[in-house]
Scaffold this active site. Structure first.
Site, short mmCIF file in Angstrom:
data_model
loop_
_atom_site.label_atom_id
_atom_site.label_comp_id
_atom_site.label_asym_id
_atom_site.label_seq_id
_atom_site.Cartn_x
_atom_site.Cartn_y
_atom_site.Cartn_z
N CYS A 86 37.32 -111.66 -63.78
CA CYS A 86 38.24 -112.00 -62.70
C CYS A 86 39.60 -112.29 -63.28
O CYS A 86 39.74 -112.62 -64.46
CB CYS A 86 37.76 -113.25 -61.99
SG CYS A 86 36.07 -113.15 -61.48
N HIS A 146 24.84 -113.43 -62.65
CA HIS A 146 25.67 -114.57 -62.23
C HIS A 146 25.23 -115.22 -60.91
O HIS A 146 26.02 -115.97 -60.32
CB HIS A 146 27.15 -114.15 -62.10
CG HIS A 146 27.77 -113.80 -63.40
ND1 HIS A 146 28.52 -112.66 -63.58
CD2 HIS A 146 27.75 -114.42 -64.59
CE1 HIS A 146 28.93 -112.59 -64.84
NE2 HIS A 146 28.48 -113.66 -65.47
N TYR A 192 25.32 -104.56 -59.82
CA TYR A 192 25.50 -105.93 -60.29
C TYR A 192 24.29 -106.78 -59.90
O TYR A 192 23.94 -106.86 -58.72
CB TYR A 192 26.77 -106.47 -59.63
CG TYR A 192 27.32 -107.79 -60.10
CD1 TYR A 192 27.20 -108.23 -61.40
CD2 TYR A 192 28.02 -108.59 -59.20
CE1 TYR A 192 27.75 -109.44 -61.80
CE2 TYR A 192 28.58 -109.80 -59.59
CZ TYR A 192 28.43 -110.21 -60.89
OH TYR A 192 28.99 -111.41 -61.27
N ASP A 217 27.33 -118.45 -68.80
CA ASP A 217 27.74 -117.20 -69.43
C ASP A 217 29.05 -117.44 -70.20
O ASP A 217 29.08 -117.32 -71.42
CB ASP A 217 27.92 -116.14 -68.32
CG ASP A 217 28.28 -114.78 -68.86
OD1 ASP A 217 28.07 -114.53 -70.06
OD2 ASP A 217 28.76 -113.94 -68.09
#
Ligand code: ADP
Ligand code: SF4
Length: 688
Positions: free
Chosen positions: A30, A172, A169, A264
């Site tokens: 991001c 997360h 994806y 992470d």
């Protein structure tokens, strides 16, 4: 030239129908610019491609209005009109021989839909993740078919934009294929719930859909979380091993990591380089497809070791690529000591969290590539023959001296202490912060190569010294100190008993070697990392520690850097007692008088000392003294005096580095009165 030991890092790797030129893989990250600032976003990605990364990924990319992530600003491919913004990035990435990768995501119950006002979707009825007061509804079979269609269509749009790799994806705790996997989010009793085979059905289908839609041109990557560290409600390693076995050859690339994001991108205070290895190293053995993994890799030796030992095939990096977009090129050119190593402070993450363009402590050009035209490696040559005196060798002064030196100015850097680095040197000695010294070390390394920069230690300069020195420009970067008087957000009038109390300590006292003993209260009205680091240090020295704060939780701002949970766990582990929502109203030296922030109820706390972490004051006496003598500047040959960094307004190390860099960029080039950067005016709000 390149050390042959590192040749392996520059081997091409085939990923399905495409081939990356080397093993450097910028994984999705991001950046707070996303779909709202596509020019800035594309320019940021381009610099990394120029710096040698073989693959450059986007951040998460919303595929449909029901996957709206507002207020977070990520990528977006809701319909064909979103294609050009991402095509900008692809063109720039391709111009440097790199591949572009797109991380498609539909975050189901972890989206927000605050902008689109769609009802959130989930495998089963459940609360939304971020505390929005609306629940996500259970998807029926029609919804699942629709979701698969949206994902296919978004993949095709990505391909049209020029993407070479399309991600599915499942990491997360942030996307429907992962949510269907998680027992805590999936209570279905149909073909998509229950057994592991059923829970991975959607993931398998979406991988197959993506391959059918774009597999002839694009590689299909799977981003997969192997462990959530949540026990049986989450994805656990044993189950992840089964899943990887079941899907082993389906994707063209496995991108594996830990979930959630805080596990992470762990700050360096809580995890070292390569810390994910024990959780992901099984994947490489279970598939013939290439595997990418992350670990805040900045050392080429570690990277080579990861590949040689068969842990991963591709060196994944978000933060190391932010701190040094030129990391691969520097290794290739044998310039290892020029690598600007990430310090693991996660200020980059705070951009996304605060919905603002990404910034980086180590790399002040991050986020400024387009709007200010800054570049992490290049800077305009000097525009005059000026001599510049920089007073103070903390992050602000060091970066100013380095960048001014790079421009070719004659630079003199003086510091009162016997060592450079200012607050970075001092803070890096506190528990867990050792890597922060990289802010100093990289700059000292660069300055050491510049013959036009001289440094003077043990040189506390007075205004007279500065006037006598004979510089054209003077930069005051003399830092700041922690207040002792309790003044801060909650105590606008200070705390009367603190100011002259020998039992009240500041973080500076501790860093100067003056430590309290016994029962110590750390009073935090600052809300970021300092108080918890101080509490940890005191605990390690055997003190009984109470962390006291007027805020409703400890270290609240640290949620923006993903420190928060780790701080909570560390405080619990160390036995630091917490007392939140309490203000201090007085201190006798043995008893703290407290008031509850909401009920105003009075209470007390016995302690031998207080460390007060509330606010800081600039050390700007030198600047003020020089200002007072402005009439003498001309005779002294001085054309300007500037005050920067913590000496102007105390802030983060990132702010200080930025201030130093900005000063150097703008010397002889400053245009007052203008907005100091370009803005996006690509939207015509009068058109539909
Ligand atoms: P910043 O974060 O703004 O760079 P720091 O506090 O890290 O600020 O660094 C300030 C540095 O300035 C410290 O190393 C300090 O020793 C030095 N300094 C402060 N006052 C003087 C002075 N009068 N002369 C020279 N150096 C000074
Ligand atoms: Fe690394 Fe900090 Fe820069 Fe993020 S902000 S890339 S953690 S140095």
């Amino acid at each position: 030239m390149r050390d042959p030991r590192y040749d392996i890092l520059f081997e091409p790797v085939r990923i399905g129908p495409v081939t990356t030129k080397n093993r450097f893989f910028q994984v999705p990250h991001c950046n707070g610019m996303g779909h709202a600032m596509p020019l800035a976003h594309a320019a940021m990605r381009e610099v990394k491609a120029e710096g040698g990364w073989g693959v450059i990924s986007t951040e998460e990319c919303e595929i449909h209005p029901s996957s709206d992530l507002t207020p977070y600003v990520e990528a977006r491919l809701w319909d064909d009109r979103d294609i050009p913004a991402l095509a900008l990035m692809c063109d720039k990435v391709h111009a440097h021989g790199a591949l572009a990768a797109l991380e498609l995501s539909h975050n189901g119950p972890t989206a927000s839909n605050l902008y689109s006002r769609e009802v959130l979707l989930a495998p089963s009825h459940q609360p939304s993740k971020y505390g929005y007061p609306a629940q996500a509804r259970a998807m029926d079979l029609h919804d699942i078919a629709e979701y698969r269609r949206w994902h296919r269509e978004a993949a095709v749009r990505g391909m049209k934009a020029g993407m070479d790799i399309i991600y599915v994806y499942a990491a997360h705790d942030l996307s429907l294929p992962m949510h269907f996997l998680q027992r805590r989010r999936n209570q279905r009793s149909d073909a998509y719930g229950g057994s592991l085979e059923n829970r991975i059905r959607l993931l398998r289908e979406v991988l197959q859909d993506t391959r059918e839609a774009v597999g002839h041109r694009c590689a299909v990557a799977l981003r997969f979380a192997t462990e959530e560290l949540l026990g049986p409600g989450g994805v656990e390693l044993a189950e992840a091993q089964d899943i990887v076995g079941m899907l082993a050859e389906l994707p063209d690339l496995w991108d594996v990591n830990l979930a959630a994001w805080y596990n992470d991108s762990v700050p360096s205070r809580f995890a070292r380089e390569g810390a994910q290895e024990p959780f992901i190293d099984f994947v490489r053995k279970a598939t013939t497809k290439p595997v990418v993994g992350v670990g805040r890799f900045t050392s080429p030796d570690t990277m080579v070791s990861q590949i040689r030992r068969g842990v991963i095939d591709l060196i994944g990096a978000a933060r190391p690529s932010i701190a040094d977009p030129y990391l691969p090129r520097k290794i290739e050119e044998g310039r290892i000591d020029d690598i600007r190593e990430c310090i693991g402070c996660n200020i980059c993450v705070s951009g996304d969290m605060t919905i603002s363009p990404i910034r980086c402590t180590q790399n002040p050009s991050m986020g400024e590539e387009w709007r200010k035209g800054w570049h992490p490696e290049r800077i305009a040559p000097k525009a005059s023959e000026a001599r510049v005196l920089v007073v103070g060798g903390g992050p602000a002064g060091l970066e100013a001296a380095r960048a001014l030196g790079q421009r070719g100015y004659e630079v003199h850097l003086a510091d009162a202490r016997r060592e450079l680095g200012g607050r970075v040197t001092r803070e890096a000695r506190l528990p867990g912060l050792a890597e922060w010294a990289r802010v100093r070390d990289w700059r000292l390394g660069q300055i050491g190569k510049l013959a036009n920069v001289s440094t003077y230690l043990d040189s506390a300069l007075t205004a007279q010294d500065v006037l006598d020195f004979g510089a054209d420009h003077v930069v005051i970067a003399t830092g700041c100190h922690w207040r002792r008087d309790g003044f801060g957000r909650s105590h606008g009038l200070g705390i009367a008993d603190f100011a002259d109390n020998a039992r009240v300590f500041t973080p500076d006292d501790l860093m100067d070697g003056r430590w309290p003993e016994g029962r110590v209260v750390v009073y935090d009205d600052d809300y970021f990392y300092t108080a918890s680091v101080v509490a940890e240090a005191l605990r390690l020295r055997g003190c009984e520690v109470t962390y006291l704060t007027p805020d409703d939780t400890i270290a609240s701002w640290s949620a923006n850097t993903l420190d928060y949970r780790h701080i909570q766990w560390r405080m619990a582990e160390l036995g630091v007692v917490q007392r939140v929502s309490h203000l201090v109203t007085g201190y006798t030296g043995t008893t703290l008088a407290l008031e509850h922030a909401w009920s105003a109820a009075a209470s007390s706390l016995e302690c031998d000392a207080v460390v007060v972490v509330t606010a800081r004051l600039p050390d700007d006496a030198l600047y003020q003294a020089l200002k007072a003598r402005e009439p003498e500047w001309t005779d002294a040959g001085i054309r300007s005096v500037a005050c920067i960094g913590d000496a102007l307004a105390p802030g983060l190390i990132a702010h200080a580095v930025y201030a130093g860099h900005r000063y150097a960029q703008e010397l002889d080039a400053r245009r007052d009165g203008e907005v100091p950067f370009k803005r996006h005016f690509h939207h015509d709000p009068t058109r539909t």
